[in-house]
Design a protein around this motif. Structure first.
Motif, PDB file in Angstrom:
ATOM      1  N   THR A  50       0.896  -1.204  -0.026  1.00 25.64           N
ATOM      2  CA  THR A  50      -0.050   0.020  -0.068  1.00 25.64           C
ATOM      3  C   THR A  50       0.870   1.248  -0.058  1.00 25.64           C
ATOM      4  OG1 THR A  50      -0.143  -0.187   2.412  1.00 25.64           O
ATOM      5  CG2 THR A  50      -1.989  -1.246   1.081  1.00 25.64           C
ATOM      6  N   ASN A  51       2.101   1.035   0.823  1.00 22.33           N
ATOM      7  CA  ASN A  51       2.824   2.355   0.610  1.00 22.33           C
ATOM      8  C   ASN A  51       3.616   2.692  -0.539  1.00 22.33           C
ATOM      9  OD1 ASN A  51       2.351   2.784   3.323  1.00 22.33           O
ATOM     10  ND2 ASN A  51       4.280   1.703   3.906  1.00 22.33           N
ATOM     11  N   ARG A  56       0.889   3.924  -2.906  1.00 23.30           N
ATOM     12  CA  ARG A  56       0.459   5.299  -2.573  1.00 23.30           C
ATOM     13  C   ARG A  56       1.718   6.434  -2.976  1.00 23.30           C
ATOM     14  NH1 ARG A  56      -0.568   4.560   2.345  1.00 23.30           N
ATOM     15  NH2 ARG A  56       1.385   5.103   3.483  1.00 23.30           N
ATOM     16  N   ASN A  57       2.847   6.041  -3.008  1.00 28.95           N
ATOM     17  CA  ASN A  57       4.100   6.688  -3.517  1.00 28.95           C
ATOM     18  C   ASN A  57       3.941   6.867  -4.953  1.00 28.95           C
ATOM     19  OD1 ASN A  57       5.096   7.067  -1.049  1.00 28.95           O
ATOM     20  ND2 ASN A  57       6.406   5.311  -1.224  1.00 28.95           N
ATOM     21  N   SER A  87       1.161   6.883  -6.801  1.00 21.31           N
ATOM     22  CA  SER A  87      -0.066   8.172  -7.065  1.00 21.31           C
ATOM     23  C   SER A  87       0.225   9.324  -6.563  1.00 21.31           C
ATOM     24  CB  SER A  87      -1.201   7.463  -6.062  1.00 21.31           C
ATOM     25  OG  SER A  87      -2.316   8.263  -6.158  1.00 21.31           O
ATOM     26  N   GLU A 119       3.890   9.034   6.062  1.00 22.61           N
ATOM     27  CA  GLU A 119       3.321   7.768   6.595  1.00 22.61           C
ATOM     28  C   GLU A 119       2.601   8.140   7.954  1.00 22.61           C
ATOM     29  OE1 GLU A 119       5.892   4.523   7.291  1.00 22.61           O
ATOM     30  OE2 GLU A 119       6.375   4.331   5.072  1.00 22.61           O
TER      31      GLU A 119
END
Length: 546
Positions: free
Chosen positions: A184-185, A188-189, A191, A249
């Motif tokens: 997920t990280n 997210r990066n 995106s 985060e």
């Protein structure tokens, strides 16, 4: 005795065939007796005559003695014959024993077997050649590796399933969340790079990528980034404090696990975890069903676009060189990721009109949506027939609205008065009598407010729940939900341990933190189809563009 001797005599050979008595082995035993019998004895008669010159009284005695001597001679002959027969029988028995000696035959057989084994061993030793020695050496060296390639039947091991535990269920959900955090990280990066969250970082990344794609170094660039990420992970594992992320985060507070939970807390915990699992499985099922429907020509106009794109890609791969194709794909991916996606995310109207992959994905139906469409088409065909029959049953002088308002009333009063609705609102024909269920409001902590029993109704614009514990007609315990305010509606299973697909419906609204659950519904599927159909009808009429 004489009869027994006759039997013995006639059983053997004839007396004429025997040897003479002097030549027989037992003749020595009877010679003296024969001599004695052949010699003349002085008769008693002479003596008696000397003694008794008259001889009248001794004649009878002498006659008896002669008869006795004759009998004795006859007995003697029989005995001689019996002895000879005995001798010949012993000789025959000895010969038979010598001919049929079993023990000697067994011993000879064992000797022959031992000789044969010795000969076989000698022959095997002589037949061992260089080839056999080489084969044995090869097997000794590489036999272990050859055994690894031996095909064996697969063992079916059945893993033991753990019993249901609220603590274990919560721990597994936390483990899943921690395991999915790196993925997920990373997403997210990506995106954040596409959305230009950090302008300098996105600009540097765009310049580096486009330069690498222009010179044909896109693949080496990705490999170098993967090696760099592994190197950073190694330093972090060795104790270095390295933290770099485009998006900061957010650390979520970790609640300490409670050891002693009440029954209501355990039930609430199971409901929360089950709801998360249900939503996650629902999203995964939607993705898989859309992919399946895309390739199965459920929406022909969408699959046709994919079909044409695949043909274009195939012809291009056959005609164009791979270096040129890699250059074109790399440039298009960079422009799409850094420029086009940023414009589409910033301008939703442009995305809804020109983002072809986005439009195709949202237009793909899932299996429940296909089922709803088929049910809607069937209901449209049946509705005119039902309306005509209902008009025929209305008595003269009474309007249709008055008749429907008069018929749709509950035990505690008129329907619109109980829920404070306009008089036009009335239950749909499917749920005129309502569906018996229980309302689970997870925002409340009191047991009396947490679960309520009652009846569920659906009107053209509202979802109404009438509590059975309400004393008056209009009560605060009744629940009215506007269909336009519903953000999500799904089938719900209160307890996952129970068989089947559940007997509940989950309804999410902006006014509630957690979705409301209408559980213990016998006709759950019918109620869900009715609510969802009416909800989709209202959403399509309110948003005609979509």
């Amino acid at each position: 005795m004489l009869k027994r001797l006759d039997k013995i005599r006639f059983r053997g050979p004839k007396r004429d065939d025997f040897l003479d008595l002097p030549e027989s082995p037992t003749g020595s035993d009877t010679e003296c007796s024969d001599d004695m019998l052949l010699r003349p004895r002085p008769s008693l008669r002479d003596n008696d005559e000397q003694r008794d010159p008259a001889g009248l009284g001794t004649l009878s005695v002498m006659h008896d003695l002669r008869s006795e001597s004759e009998r004795l001679n006859e007995v003697k002959g029989h005995l001689e014959i019996a002895l000879l027969e005995k001798h010949f029988l012993q000789e025959e028995l000895r010969k038979l024993r010598e001919e049929t000696n079993v023990e000697t035959l067994k011993q000879e057989l064992e000797r022959e077997r031992s000789r044969r084994l010795d000969l076989e061993q000698k022959m095997n030793k002589q037949q061992e050649t260089v080839c056999s020695r080489l084969q044995s050496w090869f097997y000794d060296r590489f036999g272990v590796y050859i055994e690894d390639f031996r095909f064996q039947p697969e063992e079916n091991t059945v893993e033991a399933e753990e019993p249901l535990s609220a603590k274990r269920l919560t721990e597994n959900m936390r483990r899943l969340k921690r395991g999915a955090r790196p993925v997920t990280n990373f997403l997210r990066n990506l995106s954040a790079l596409s959305n230009w969250h950090s302008v300098y970082t996105s600009a540097i990344a765009f310049i580096i990528y486009m330069n690498a794609a222009w010179h044909g170094w896109a693949i080496p660039l990705f490999l170098f980034l993967a090696i760099l990420r592994l190197s950073l992970n190694y330093l972090i594992a060795r104790g270095w404090r390295i933290q770099w992320s485009i998006v900061p985060e957010v650390s979520e507070p970790v609640e300490p696990p409670k050891e002693d939970l009440t029954v209501s807390e355990k039930f609430q915990l199971v409901l929360d975890v089950a709801q998360k699992a249900q939503n996650l499985f629902g999203k995964m099922a939607d993705v898989l069903e859309k992919i399946k429907n895309l390739f199965m020509w459920v929406q022909p106009e969408i699959t046709q676009k994919l079909y044409i794109a695949l043909w274009v890609a195939f012809i291009s791969s056959c005609v164009l060189p791979y270096k040129l194709m890699g250059f074109m794909i790399g440039l298009y991916a960079g422009i799409k990721f850094f420029v086009i996606d940023f414009l589409f995310k910033s301008c939703p109207k442009l995305r809804d009109k020109y983002d072809t992959p986005y439009i195709m994905w949202n237009s793909l139906p899932t299996d429940p949506q296909l089922k709803e469409r088929s049910n809607a088409t069937v209901s449209r065909r049946i509705q005119p027939v039902v309306s005509r029959s209902s008009l025929a049953t209305i008595p003269a002088g009474v309007t249709r609205e008055e008749e429907s308002a008069r018929s749709h009333s509950t035990k505690k009063g008129a329907f619109h008065e109980i829920f404070n609705l306009p008089e036009i609102e009335r239950p749909l024909p499917v749920c005129e009598n309502g569906w018996r269920c229980c309302l689970i409001n997870r925002d409340r902590k009191m047991p009396t407010d947490y679960i309520r029993n009652g009846m569920l109704y659906v009107t053209e614009n509202y979802l109404c729940f009438e509590s059975s514990s309400s004393r008056s007609g209009s009560s605060k315990k009744n629940k009215v939900i506007k269909l336009e305010d519903i953000t999500d509606i799904q089938k719900y299973k209160v307890l996952s341990v129970l068989p089947g697909s559940g007997m509940g419906i989950s309804v999410a609204t902006p006014s509630t933190q957690k979705p409301l659950v209408f559980g213990a519904m016998i006709h759950r599927d019918e109620a869900f189809e009715t609510i969802f159909t009416q909800y989709m009808k209202i959403m399509t009429t309110s948003n005609p563009e979509t």
